[in-house]
Design an enzyme around this catalytic site. Structure first.
Site, short mmCIF file in Angstrom:
data_model
loop_
_atom_site.label_atom_id
_atom_site.label_comp_id
_atom_site.label_asym_id
_atom_site.label_seq_id
_atom_site.Cartn_x
_atom_site.Cartn_y
_atom_site.Cartn_z
N ASP A 46 75.23 56.48 -38.86
CA ASP A 46 74.70 55.55 -39.91
C ASP A 46 76.06 54.83 -40.45
O ASP A 46 76.70 55.57 -41.21
CB ASP A 46 73.94 56.32 -41.03
CG ASP A 46 73.46 55.22 -41.92
OD1 ASP A 46 73.77 53.81 -41.96
OD2 ASP A 46 72.50 55.58 -42.84
N SER B 14 78.83 36.31 -37.51
CA SER B 14 77.75 35.50 -37.12
C SER B 14 78.29 33.98 -37.65
O SER B 14 79.16 34.08 -38.45
CB SER B 14 76.44 36.01 -37.80
OG SER B 14 75.49 34.89 -37.79
N TYR C 180 71.88 38.25 -45.67
CA TYR C 180 72.69 38.38 -44.70
C TYR C 180 73.81 37.29 -44.49
O TYR C 180 74.86 37.82 -44.16
CB TYR C 180 71.61 37.94 -43.61
CG TYR C 180 72.30 37.99 -42.13
CD1 TYR C 180 72.39 39.11 -41.41
CD2 TYR C 180 72.51 36.94 -41.39
CE1 TYR C 180 72.90 39.14 -40.15
CE2 TYR C 180 72.95 36.87 -39.99
CZ TYR C 180 73.20 38.09 -39.51
OH TYR C 180 73.68 38.14 -38.07
N LYS D 148 77.78 38.35 -44.19
CA LYS D 148 78.39 38.12 -43.18
C LYS D 148 79.68 37.23 -43.34
O LYS D 148 80.94 37.34 -42.98
CB LYS D 148 77.70 37.33 -41.82
CG LYS D 148 76.78 38.23 -41.22
CD LYS D 148 77.40 39.30 -40.35
CE LYS D 148 76.33 40.14 -39.83
NZ LYS D 148 76.82 40.97 -38.75
N1 LIG Z 1 71.60 38.68 -31.94
C1 LIG Z 1 71.97 37.45 -32.69
O1 LIG Z 1 71.47 36.58 -32.58
C2 LIG Z 1 73.29 37.62 -33.56
C3 LIG Z 1 73.79 36.22 -33.99
C4 LIG Z 1 74.78 36.56 -34.82
C5 LIG Z 1 75.30 37.69 -35.29
N2 LIG Z 1 74.55 39.07 -34.79
C6 LIG Z 1 75.28 40.27 -35.23
O2 LIG Z 1 75.39 41.19 -34.18
C7 LIG Z 1 75.10 42.33 -34.20
C8 LIG Z 1 74.17 42.99 -33.40
O3 LIG Z 1 73.05 42.22 -33.40
P1 LIG Z 1 71.64 42.53 -32.39
O4 LIG Z 1 70.86 41.14 -32.48
O5 LIG Z 1 72.29 43.15 -31.32
O6 LIG Z 1 70.80 43.71 -33.20
P2 LIG Z 1 69.72 44.80 -32.56
O7 LIG Z 1 68.82 45.23 -33.74
O8 LIG Z 1 69.06 44.26 -31.41
O9 LIG Z 1 70.67 45.90 -32.43
C9 LIG Z 1 71.25 46.83 -33.44
C10 LIG Z 1 71.68 47.96 -33.45
O10 LIG Z 1 72.25 48.46 -34.50
C11 LIG Z 1 71.77 49.82 -34.83
N3 LIG Z 1 71.95 49.88 -36.01
C12 LIG Z 1 71.02 49.34 -37.07
N4 LIG Z 1 71.39 49.84 -38.54
C13 LIG Z 1 72.39 50.62 -38.15
C14 LIG Z 1 73.16 51.55 -39.07
N5 LIG Z 1 72.93 51.56 -40.36
N6 LIG Z 1 74.24 52.47 -38.49
C15 LIG Z 1 74.40 52.27 -37.03
N7 LIG Z 1 73.55 51.68 -36.26
C16 LIG Z 1 72.78 50.89 -36.90
C17 LIG Z 1 70.33 49.62 -34.44
O11 LIG Z 1 69.52 50.86 -34.22
C18 LIG Z 1 70.43 48.99 -32.87
O12 LIG Z 1 70.60 49.62 -31.82
C19 LIG Z 1 74.71 42.47 -35.92
O13 LIG Z 1 75.80 42.51 -36.65
C20 LIG Z 1 74.19 40.94 -36.03
O14 LIG Z 1 74.02 40.71 -37.41
C21 LIG Z 1 73.42 38.81 -33.91
#
Ligand SMILES: NC(=O)c1ccc[n+]([C@@H]2O[C@H](COP(=O)([O-])OP(=O)(O)OC[C@H]3O[C@@H](n4cnc5c(N)ncnc54)[C@H](O)[C@@H]3O)[C@@H](O)[C@H]2O)c1
Length: 272
Positions: A79, A159, A173, A177
């Site tokens: 976590d 992001s 959020y 970021k």
């Molecule tokens: N997908 C997008 O469009 C996008 C765009 C910009 C930035 N991001 C960033 O990319 C990262 C990943 O996003 P995603 O879309 O793959 O998300 P997702 O929800 O598909 O995957 C996130 C993973 O993080 C894990 N997680 C959540 N809280 C946690 C914690 N406290 N400790 C450890 N693990 C934890 C979850 O179990 C999951 O496996 C994030 O930081 C998100 O803000 C995503």
């Protein structure tokens, strides 16, 4: 003592891209962007520890990686909001993989709630995971990299929301970021003398398990504005997790040794 970053200008391209002999930790790597990142780092030769809130899915992702590439891949419960948990997972990486050279702060959450309806706890949770989680991970990574006197690279998944406002409902959020982008600069200053580079990668909207499930469970209050953010791309399609993973691979590799402190926009031209 200041450690100069190696000048690799004469190295062949294959060597610059190779991560063989390096150990990488990817937080939140059980699915989505983190899993795609872990796959590319492993393909380049890095051994991988996937730390995730969901230990079973972390192990499944690690098993998948180990089946595809000749590297060691481990899953661990982590976590990122809990510094003890981060410490324990980092210790596993050191003990079982032999060190930490690359740490990707990827875990993040993105609840969509209008400001007027946001409970205190939601704001606290977003900052605990997205911002304190990056602090916890970077501090732990740098302690091990410094202790082993081997330098390294820390990559923060930011992001486009670290650069601009975005769809309604994402104030916490966006704040979290922007803070990560600031920490990326400041930690780069503080860690450069230790031989550690710190970079950010700022993805545009990319469909993943997490954001698709979130959109299905809580349709945005202003779906037109949300759709405009999601489809704002100059490349004629939406990004994929692997589009982002390849940028992270560049940051993790010696191709990018001239860079530290910056956040690379992987945004399909969204923010120009
Ligand atoms: N997908 C997008 O469009 C996008 C765009 C910009 C930035 N991001 C960033 O990319 C990262 C990943 O996003 P995603 O879309 O793959 O998300 P997702 O929800 O598909 O995957 C996130 C993973 O993080 C894990 N997680 C959540 N809280 C946690 C914690 N406290 N400790 C450890 N693990 C934890 C979850 O179990 C999951 O496996 C994030 O930081 C998100 O803000 C995503």
């Amino acid at each position: 003592m200041t450690t100069a970053f190696a000048d690799v200008s004469a190295a062949p391209l294959a060597e610059l891209l190779s991560l063989v002999g390096r150990q990488a930790v990817v937080t939140g790597g059980a699915q989505g962007l983190g899993k795609a990142i872990a796959l590319r780092l492993a393909e380049a030769g890095a051994n991988i520890l996937i730390g995730d809130l969901n230990a079973d899915r972390a192990q499944a992702a690690a098993d998948d990686i180990a089946a595809r590439f000749p590297v060691r891949a481990l899953g661990a419960a982590m976590d990122v909001a809990d510094s003890e948990s981060v410490r324990a997972a980092a210790a596993s990486a050191v003990e079982e993989l032999g060190g930490i050279d690359i740490w990707v702060n990827n875990a993040g959450i993105f609840p969509s709630v209008p400001v007027l309806e946001t409970p205190d706890g939601t704001w606290e949770q977003v900052f605990a995971v997205n911002t304190r989680g990056v602090f916890n991970g970077s501090r732990e990574a740098a302690r091990h990299m410094t202790g082993a006197d081997r330098g390294g690279v820390i990559i923060n998944i930011v992001s486009t929301a670290g650069f601009t406002g975005t769809a309604p409902g994402l104030s916490a959020y966006v704040g979290s970021k922007h803070a990560v982008r600031g920490m990326t600069k400041q930690m780069a200053l503080e860690f450069a003398p230790l031989g550690i580079r710190v970079l950010g990668v700022a993805p545009t909207f990319v469909p993943t398990e997490g954001n698709m499930a979130a959109a299905a469970a809580h349709p945005p209050s202003d779906s037109g504005a949300a759709m405009a953010v999601m489809t704002n791309s100059l490349i004629g399609r939406m990004g994929t997790p692997d589009d982002i993973a390849r940028v992270v691979l560049f940051c993790a590799s010696d191709l990018s040794t001239i860079m530290t402190g910056s956040t690379l926009l992987a945004d399909a031209g969204q923010t120009i």
